[in-house]
Design an enzyme around this catalytic site. Structure first.
Site, PDB file in Angstrom:
ATOM      1  N   TYR A  51       8.811 -19.088  30.485  1.00 19.89           N
ATOM      2  CA  TYR A  51       8.139 -19.952  29.528  1.00 19.89           C
ATOM      3  C   TYR A  51       6.663 -19.569  29.378  1.00 19.89           C
ATOM      4  CZ  TYR A  51      12.256 -22.913  30.424  1.00 19.89           C
ATOM      5  OH  TYR A  51      13.538 -23.400  30.574  1.00 19.89           O
ATOM      6  N   ALA A 200      19.789 -33.131  21.570  1.00 19.34           N
ATOM      7  CA  ALA A 200      20.213 -32.255  20.476  1.00 19.34           C
ATOM      8  C   ALA A 200      19.050 -31.896  19.548  1.00 19.34           C
ATOM      9  CB  ALA A 200      21.354 -32.892  19.688  1.00 19.34           C
ATOM     10  N   THR A 205      17.547 -39.056  18.249  1.00 12.43           N
ATOM     11  CA  THR A 205      16.455 -40.015  18.417  1.00 12.43           C
ATOM     12  C   THR A 205      16.215 -40.677  17.069  1.00 12.43           C
ATOM     13  OG1 THR A 205      14.688 -38.457  17.822  1.00 12.43           O
ATOM     14  CG2 THR A 205      15.347 -38.531  20.150  1.00 12.43           C
TER      15      THR A 205
END
Length: 301
Positions: A51, A200, A205
């Site tokens: 990352y 997802a 949300t």
């Protein structure tokens, strides 16, 4: 916040954990998010040397300074940066892992890692050499336990069968139920599941519902099927965010659902969703709406 054991390791992680990949590069902003997570009872933090070219580990290490004994720390290895080359090269060799862990420890500001994960895997890998690296690090006390982050059932099965791994990280959500076919396999090897992609890409949300028309679909769902499914879920619950988190945690094999956040507000939304409940009838009704797809590739015979 409730905790669950990683395999039979004696390590207990919070049911909701923080995936640190989305943390901002600003150290103070990252610290604010991690402080809020710890305050809410989250004790499991997951990052990777991949990352931001290691920058993410440094942000996490700075934010956790002085609080190491309060948390369970996980990072990943296997993607190697070659000076002068763009991108990363896959390298699960023992020699690389033994060197890469030193860099991760330095960036994280710690002398041990609670969970060290192989960040991928191929059937062409010399898996015995890779596992030997993890076992050596475990014996030396540099790592407490190890696992694998992969979506390839063939790779996961081979890794678990030859090792003492306690965790498998896989993408799993109401919109991606492919791992369910292999839950019993993972459980039989004594490992737990860490789920990523629980929301997802934010579609599960309240804010994500507004972005449905901006996507071309998700996973095996074409756009129209996706919109139909998400709309149907929404008709059964006024909090799709809570439903998404509780869906994953309803699976006994799941030790923790790993949630990303790039702002404190996003994290608090997930914490608030976790703290709510969903009644069994609603859960069953939602579950009945969801398709169970299977992996197209890397399947076990």
């Amino acid at each position: 916040m409730k905790k669950r054991e990683l395999g039979k390791s004696g390590i207990y992680v919070s049911e909701l954990s923080l995936g640190c990949m989305s943390l901002p590069h600003d150290e103070q902003e990252g610290k604010n998010i991690i402080d809020a997570a710890i305050h809410a009872g989250i004790n499991f933090f997951d990052t990777a040397d991949l990352y931001s070219n290691g920058r993410n580990e440094s942000v996490v290490g700075t934010a956790l300074k002085g609080r190491r004994d309060e948390i369970i720390l996980s990072t990943k290895v296997g993607n190697r940066r070659i000076p002068g080359e763009e991108g990363w090269r896959w390298d699960p060799s023992k020699s690389y892992i033994m060197e890469a862990v030193k860099d991760s420890l330095l960036r994280l500001g710690t002398d041990y890692i609670d969970l060290y994960q192989l960040h991928g895997g191929k059937m062409e890998d010399e898996v015995d050499e890779t596992i030997d690296a993890f076992e050596t690090l475990k014996k030396e006390g540099i790592i407490r336990q190890y696992g694998i982050s992969s979506i390839r059932p063939t790779v996961i099965q081979r890794f678990l069968s030859d090792s003492s791994a306690v965790a498998v990280m896989m993408q799993y959500s109401m919109l991606d139920r492919r791992p369910e076919e292999y839950f019993s396999l993972i459980a039989n090897y004594g490992a737990s599941l860490l789920t990523r992609g629980t929301l997802a890409k934010g579609l599960l949300t309240t804010e994500g519902l507004q972005r449905l028309n901006e996507t071309k679909g998700f996973g095996a769902y074409e756009l129209e099927a996706l919109k139909e499914t998400v709309t149907a879920i929404q008709s059964l619950t006024d909090d799709i965010h809570t439903a998404a988190i509780k869906f994953n945690l309803a699976q006994p094999i799941v030790a923790s659902t790993v949630i990303g956040a790039s702002t404190t507000e996003q994290l608090l939304d997930s914490i608030n969703a976790y703290e709510k409940e969903i009644d069994p009838y609603t859960y069953k009704s939602i579950e009945s709406l969801l398709k169970v797809h299977q992996y197209d590739h890397h399947r076990l015979n």
